[in-house]
Design a protein around this motif. Structure first.
Motif, PDB file in Angstrom:
ATOM      1  N   ASN A  40      -8.439   6.571  -9.991  1.00  0.00           N
ATOM      2  CA  ASN A  40     -10.156   6.334  -9.633  1.00  0.00           C
ATOM      3  C   ASN A  40     -10.979   5.653 -10.735  1.00  0.00           C
ATOM      4  OD1 ASN A  40     -10.271   8.867  -8.097  1.00  0.00           O
ATOM      5  ND2 ASN A  40     -10.514  10.188  -9.686  1.00  0.00           N
ATOM      6  N   THR A  84       0.101   6.057  -0.613  1.00  0.00           N
ATOM      7  CA  THR A  84      -0.815   7.263  -1.329  1.00  0.00           C
ATOM      8  C   THR A  84      -0.816   7.381  -1.991  1.00  0.00           C
ATOM      9  OG1 THR A  84       0.969   9.184  -0.490  1.00  0.00           O
ATOM     10  CG2 THR A  84      -0.877   7.793   1.714  1.00  0.00           C
ATOM     11  N   VAL A  85      -1.283   7.987  -2.648  1.00  0.00           N
ATOM     12  CA  VAL A  85      -1.521   8.545  -3.785  1.00  0.00           C
ATOM     13  C   VAL A  85      -0.123   9.819  -4.745  1.00  0.00           C
ATOM     14  CG1 VAL A  85      -2.889   9.984  -5.852  1.00  0.00           C
ATOM     15  CG2 VAL A  85      -3.701   8.457  -4.414  1.00  0.00           C
ATOM     16  N   VAL A 109      -5.116   8.597   2.664  1.00  0.00           N
ATOM     17  CA  VAL A 109      -6.286   7.732   1.890  1.00  0.00           C
ATOM     18  C   VAL A 109      -4.711   6.636   1.528  1.00  0.00           C
ATOM     19  CG1 VAL A 109      -7.123   7.279   0.145  1.00  0.00           C
ATOM     20  CG2 VAL A 109      -7.894   9.039   2.232  1.00  0.00           C
ATOM     21  N   TRP A 110      -5.069   5.054   2.405  1.00  0.00           N
ATOM     22  CA  TRP A 110      -3.895   4.363   1.080  1.00  0.00           C
ATOM     23  C   TRP A 110      -4.929   3.477   0.142  1.00  0.00           C
ATOM     24  CZ3 TRP A 110       0.680   4.501   2.620  1.00  0.00           C
ATOM     25  CH2 TRP A 110       0.568   5.009   4.482  1.00  0.00           C
ATOM     26  N   VAL A 111      -3.945   3.294  -0.443  1.00  0.00           N
ATOM     27  CA  VAL A 111      -4.362   2.447  -1.983  1.00  0.00           C
ATOM     28  C   VAL A 111      -3.263   0.971  -2.026  1.00  0.00           C
ATOM     29  CG1 VAL A 111      -5.431   4.799  -3.564  1.00  0.00           C
ATOM     30  CG2 VAL A 111      -2.842   3.927  -3.175  1.00  0.00           C
ATOM     31  N   THR A 138      -4.267  10.572  -9.384  1.00  0.00           N
ATOM     32  CA  THR A 138      -5.262  10.239  -9.008  1.00  0.00           C
ATOM     33  C   THR A 138      -6.107   9.797 -10.540  1.00  0.00           C
ATOM     34  OG1 THR A 138      -5.179  12.179  -7.157  1.00  0.00           O
ATOM     35  CG2 THR A 138      -7.385  11.384  -7.820  1.00  0.00           C
ATOM     36  N   ARG A 179      -9.133   1.510  -1.706  1.00  0.00           N
ATOM     37  CA  ARG A 179      -8.438   2.921  -1.461  1.00  0.00           C
ATOM     38  C   ARG A 179      -9.064   2.366   0.304  1.00  0.00           C
ATOM     39  NH1 ARG A 179     -11.003   6.674  -4.743  1.00  0.00           N
ATOM     40  NH2 ARG A 179      -9.331   8.021  -5.883  1.00  0.00           N
ATOM     41  N   THR A 180      -8.031   2.693   1.116  1.00  0.00           N
ATOM     42  CA  THR A 180      -9.146   2.795   2.779  1.00  0.00           C
ATOM     43  C   THR A 180      -7.968   4.115   3.157  1.00  0.00           C
ATOM     44  OG1 THR A 180      -6.854   1.245   2.599  1.00  0.00           O
ATOM     45  CG2 THR A 180      -8.633   0.034   2.861  1.00  0.00           C
ATOM     46  N   ARG A 181      -8.647   4.643   4.640  1.00  0.00           N
ATOM     47  CA  ARG A 181      -8.239   5.505   5.314  1.00  0.00           C
ATOM     48  C   ARG A 181      -7.655   4.934   6.416  1.00  0.00           C
ATOM     49  NH1 ARG A 181      -9.524  10.139   3.945  1.00  0.00           N
ATOM     50  NH2 ARG A 181     -11.475  10.710   2.566  1.00  0.00           N
ATOM     51  N   ARG A 188       0.752  -1.505   0.162  1.00  0.00           N
ATOM     52  CA  ARG A 188      -0.187  -0.330   0.131  1.00  0.00           C
ATOM     53  C   ARG A 188       0.745   0.986  -0.130  1.00  0.00           C
ATOM     54  NH1 ARG A 188      -2.336   1.201   6.188  1.00  0.00           N
ATOM     55  NH2 ARG A 188      -0.718   1.738   6.700  1.00  0.00           N
ATOM     56  N   VAL A 243      -9.764   2.440  -8.784  1.00  0.00           N
ATOM     57  CA  VAL A 243     -11.164   1.637  -7.997  1.00  0.00           C
ATOM     58  C   VAL A 243     -12.897   1.697  -8.681  1.00  0.00           C
ATOM     59  CG1 VAL A 243     -12.292   3.158  -5.956  1.00  0.00           C
ATOM     60  CG2 VAL A 243      -9.918   3.125  -6.025  1.00  0.00           C
TER      61      VAL A 243
END
Length: 144
Positions: A70, A50-51, A90-92, A66, A80-82, A48, A73
């Motif tokens: 998107n 971040t963007v 926000v983690w991807v 992004t 995505r998870t906070r 994981r 996703v």
């Protein structure tokens, strides 16, 4: 040194490699851009992120990253998870189905490379890799 002649031969070899790779089965997923595949391969290797970490690592703008995320996703390739401690983060990360796709693509690519290196000795492969590393280091990494 005759650079023009050597560069011309290099271009011809690249074209030959491209023609030979056309026998490779088509990509597993056709609707993914090169940028999206690069994002998926990066997340597969790093876990994981971040963007902004992804954008920096891939040297892309945050907005381009992004947009690509998107779409991934939306298509359920990335989740995505906070962050639980800092809700602003926000983690991807790849979904399980995306990991499977990345592994299938990696296997296809590896099979193609094995075919291309079929007539080459292990020592020659090692030399090729050493030369490629040296070429890609660039002048700022040269040793005195």
């Amino acid at each position: 040194m005759d650079w023009e002649k050597r560069l011309h031969e290099f271009e011809q070899l690249i074209q030959l490699g491209i023609r030979q790779s056309r026998g490779v089965p088509p990509p597993i997923v056709k609707n993914l851009s090169k940028q999206q595949l690069l994002l998926m391969f990066t997340l597969n290797c790093t876990g994981r992120k971040t963007v902004s970490e992804l954008a920096e690592e891939l040297q892309l703008s945050a907005s381009a990253t992004t947009i690509a995320i998107n779409r991934l996703v939306r298509d359920k390739y990335i989740e995505r998870t906070r962050d639980e401690t800092d809700r602003r983060l926000v983690w991807v990360q790849l979904s399980d189905s995306a990991r499977e796709i990345v592994e299938k693509i990696r296997k296809q690519r590896n099979d193609m490379l094995v075919r291309l290196f079929n007539n080459v000795t292990v020592e020659e492969v090692d030399q090729f890799l050493a030369i490629a590393r040296k070429m890609l280091q660039g002048p700022e990494h040269k040793q005195p």
